[in-house]
Design an enzyme around this catalytic site. Structure first.
Site, PDB file in Angstrom:
ATOM      1  N   HIS A  79     -17.801  52.682  69.515  1.00  0.00           N
ATOM      2  CA  HIS A  79     -19.004  53.055  70.264  1.00  0.00           C
ATOM      3  C   HIS A  79     -19.107  54.575  70.391  1.00  0.00           C
ATOM      4  O   HIS A  79     -18.808  55.135  71.449  1.00  0.00           O
ATOM      5  CB  HIS A  79     -18.948  52.373  71.637  1.00  0.00           C
ATOM      6  CG  HIS A  79     -20.139  52.592  72.514  1.00  0.00           C
ATOM      7  ND1 HIS A  79     -21.394  52.883  72.040  1.00  0.00           N
ATOM      8  CD2 HIS A  79     -20.248  52.552  73.874  1.00  0.00           C
ATOM      9  CE1 HIS A  79     -22.225  53.022  73.072  1.00  0.00           C
ATOM     10  NE2 HIS A  79     -21.557  52.841  74.179  1.00  0.00           N
ATOM     11  N   CYS A 135     -13.225  45.361  76.668  1.00  0.00           N
ATOM     12  CA  CYS A 135     -13.870  46.672  76.646  1.00  0.00           C
ATOM     13  C   CYS A 135     -13.964  47.207  75.214  1.00  0.00           C
ATOM     14  O   CYS A 135     -13.037  47.056  74.430  1.00  0.00           O
ATOM     15  CB  CYS A 135     -13.056  47.672  77.469  1.00  0.00           C
ATOM     16  SG  CYS A 135     -12.639  47.108  79.132  1.00  0.00           S
ATOM     17  N   LYS A 164     -17.710  46.434  70.250  1.00  0.00           N
ATOM     18  CA  LYS A 164     -16.343  46.014  70.549  1.00  0.00           C
ATOM     19  C   LYS A 164     -15.378  46.339  69.404  1.00  0.00           C
ATOM     20  O   LYS A 164     -14.319  46.927  69.631  1.00  0.00           O
ATOM     21  CB  LYS A 164     -16.334  44.508  70.829  1.00  0.00           C
ATOM     22  CG  LYS A 164     -14.975  43.924  71.101  1.00  0.00           C
ATOM     23  CD  LYS A 164     -14.458  44.341  72.460  1.00  0.00           C
ATOM     24  CE  LYS A 164     -12.969  44.077  72.616  1.00  0.00           C
ATOM     25  NZ  LYS A 164     -12.140  45.021  71.868  1.00  0.00           N
ATOM     26  N   CYS A 222     -25.904  55.778  76.547  1.00  0.00           N
ATOM     27  CA  CYS A 222     -25.496  54.976  75.389  1.00  0.00           C
ATOM     28  C   CYS A 222     -26.686  54.450  74.597  1.00  0.00           C
ATOM     29  O   CYS A 222     -26.509  53.848  73.534  1.00  0.00           O
ATOM     30  CB  CYS A 222     -24.627  53.816  75.846  1.00  0.00           C
ATOM     31  SG  CYS A 222     -23.389  54.304  77.042  1.00  0.00           S
TER      32      CYS A 222
END
Lengths: 132, 384
Positions: free
Chosen positions: B332, B206, B328, B83
């Site tokens: 992502h 998440c 959030k 990431c």
């Protein structure tokens, strides 16, 4: 790690000990991070430990869907290192807490393809807990 | 050593982008960045592309992107650290320019998370842990952060409400970001009532997978001043790693890689955490943002929960964090995320943040985490 599994099947939880410098490691490893030696032996440890942290997995990854929810814990082992494992049947979820003492108990889950390391976290006084 | 500045930013729309291939997403961001810099494609000397290869059917994606951008035969290459791949690309561009090898470099982060079907994605995600000693018990990505959250609660009294307040803040700002995946406010009650994922974390703790791309054009100082009226300088780059296995981390209430990367970045930039006026931090999960407040020195260790509860991470607070919605609410797309963070910091330092502008933003920071802190990049940006 075949030898590790053989020890587990015989009821022994083992760490690795460096023959050259004595470094004890769990999870066990073939190469010593302290002195770089590749000479090691297995050393039986007690399996006693305390819960460092835990979580209940509700959203499971592929292969584990039918097993969820399940609770996994990270355990500080009495001798050295940590392991991660499922809580076994002797500890209901409602009783799980950070800091509680647990006993690592070898268990064979050979019917579940994804599971290759075999132990669960149990009450120190639970039946079978003395096997390690 | 050449000072390195950002002269162009381009940010595509994050979301379920079934309308575009990954190279088309890259082009969307690239076109915007070139227009922002008022540069012709011929000015780009090299391209650094960030993407995590296993999510794409196309192997070695830098080649297909470079071809689609019509930049052959200029050099191009790929960076990958989960990431944090986008920040690895930025660090690579910084090195290429500071060394004198290149003067103008484009960085493109791009990712289609939805190219593979769900079983394939689940199988990939399931291997995020140490496959020998952890994944065999069915660990998950949120599960790892849940282990951090539980320990943080135990040591510092952090609460589920404080976790959820991070999501409330990031949705609040995401609602103001036209490039964000989720553009709606949420309530604390709604977050706390969402389905459990890995206790103590719920769905609203998440971030969401997304497709998307972002682009930055970097230039050596002399060129940067000629190209741009308002270059923003990348004055501090920090990078560190931590063990892959959670079993080998002495402390499960923070990320040691973030602490070290932050130290390096501030040392290079000659700045301090208190001077940071706006920050983009890696909020893949709400606990990750709370740990970032502490790891980056925005508050003391253990006070991350109070930091969000006291609204210190809002505009007007001590250090505004993720005023673009963060991972959030923005989404992502993992290869694009680090580049997206840098775009927002440059936007803020230029004073072009519109309704979510942080007043007097002259020093900004990005914090981009790979995995569960196996990799961390912290960068400090400054305007003249």
């Amino acid at each position: 790690m075949t030898d590790f599994a053989c020890h587990l099947r015989a009821g022994r939880l083992v760490a690795s000990r460096c023959v050259a410098c004595g470094h004890l490691a769990y999870p066990p490893r073939a190469d010593c991070p302290a002195c770089l030696s590749e000479d090691f032996t297995y050393h039986e440890i007690s399996g006693r430990g305390t819960v460092h942290t835990y979580t209940r997995i509700d959203a499971a990854p592929a292969g584990f869907e039918t097993l969820s929810p399940y609770v996994i814990g990270v355990v500080d082992l009495a001798e050295t290192g940590r392991l991660l494992a499922w809580f076994g049947p002797s500890i209901p979820e409602s009783e799980i807490a950070v800091g509680m003492p647990v006993q690592v108990v070898p268990r064979l889950f050979e019917e579940i393809e994804e599971i290759r390391v075999y132990y669960s976290l149990e009450r120190p006084e639970a039946p079978g807990a003395g096997a390690v | 050593m050449a000072r390195v500045g950002v002269v162009g930013i381009g940010h595509g729309v994050f979301g379920r982008r079934s309308d575009a291939s990954v190279q088309e997403l890259a082009f969307e961001a690239f076109r915007l960045a070139l227009a922002d810099a008022a540069l012709e494609p011929a000015a780009i000397e090299a391209t650094v592309i960030a993407a995590v290869p296993e999510y794409h059917k196309q192997r070695s994606i830098a080649g297909v992107v470079q071809e689609y951008l019509n930049l052959n035969p200029k050099p191009a290459w790929l960076t990958e650290v989960a990431c944090a791949s986008g920040s690895a690309a930025i660090r690579t561009a910084w090195m290429a320019i500071a060394s004198g090898l290149h003067e103008v470099v484009a960085v493109i982060g791009c990712q289609k998370m939805t190219e593979l079907d769900t079983p394939e994605i689940l199988a990939l995600m399931g291997r995020v842990g140490d496959v020998q000693w952890e994944s065999t018990f069915g660990t998950t990505f949120p599960g790892y952060y849940a282990l951090f959250a539980r320990r943080h609660m135990h040591e510092f009294g952090t609460t589920a409400e404080q976790l959820a307040l991070v999501a409330v803040k990031n949705h609040h700002y995401g609602a103001l970001n036209e490039k964000a995946l989720f553009r709606k406010e949420i309530t604390l009650e709604k977050a706390l009532a969402s389905d459990p994922v890995a206790s103590p974390m719920r769905v609203y703790d998440c971030c969401a997978n997304a497709d998307g791309a972002a682009c930055l054009v970097f230039a050596a100082e002399r060129r940067a001043r000629a190209i741009s009226r308002h270059p923003v300088w990348l004055d501090g780059v920090g990078c560190a790693t931590a063990s892959m296995s959670v079993l080998r981390r002495p402390d499960l209430t923070g990320l040691p890689s973030a602490v070290e990367a932050s130290r390096q970045a501030h040392a290079m930039a000659g700045s301090t955490p208190r001077q940071v006026k706006v920050a983009e931090v890696h909020d893949c999960f709400t606990i990750a943002e709370i740990m970032a407040y502490e790891d980056l020195g925005f508050c003391a260790k253990g006070e991350g929960g109070a930091f969000i509860a006291d609204r210190q991470a809002y505009i007007g607070g001590a250090t505004p964090v993720n005023v673009d919605g963060g991972l959030k609410a923005k989404g992502h797309p993992i290869g694009a995320t680090g580049v997206s963070m840098a775009c927002e910091i440059v936007n803020q330092l230029r004073g072009e943040g519109s309704k979510r502008q942080v007043p007097d933003a002259d020093l900004g920071l990005t914090h981009n985490v790979g995995g569960i802190g196996q990799y961390c990049f912290v960068n400090v940006y400054r305007r003249d």
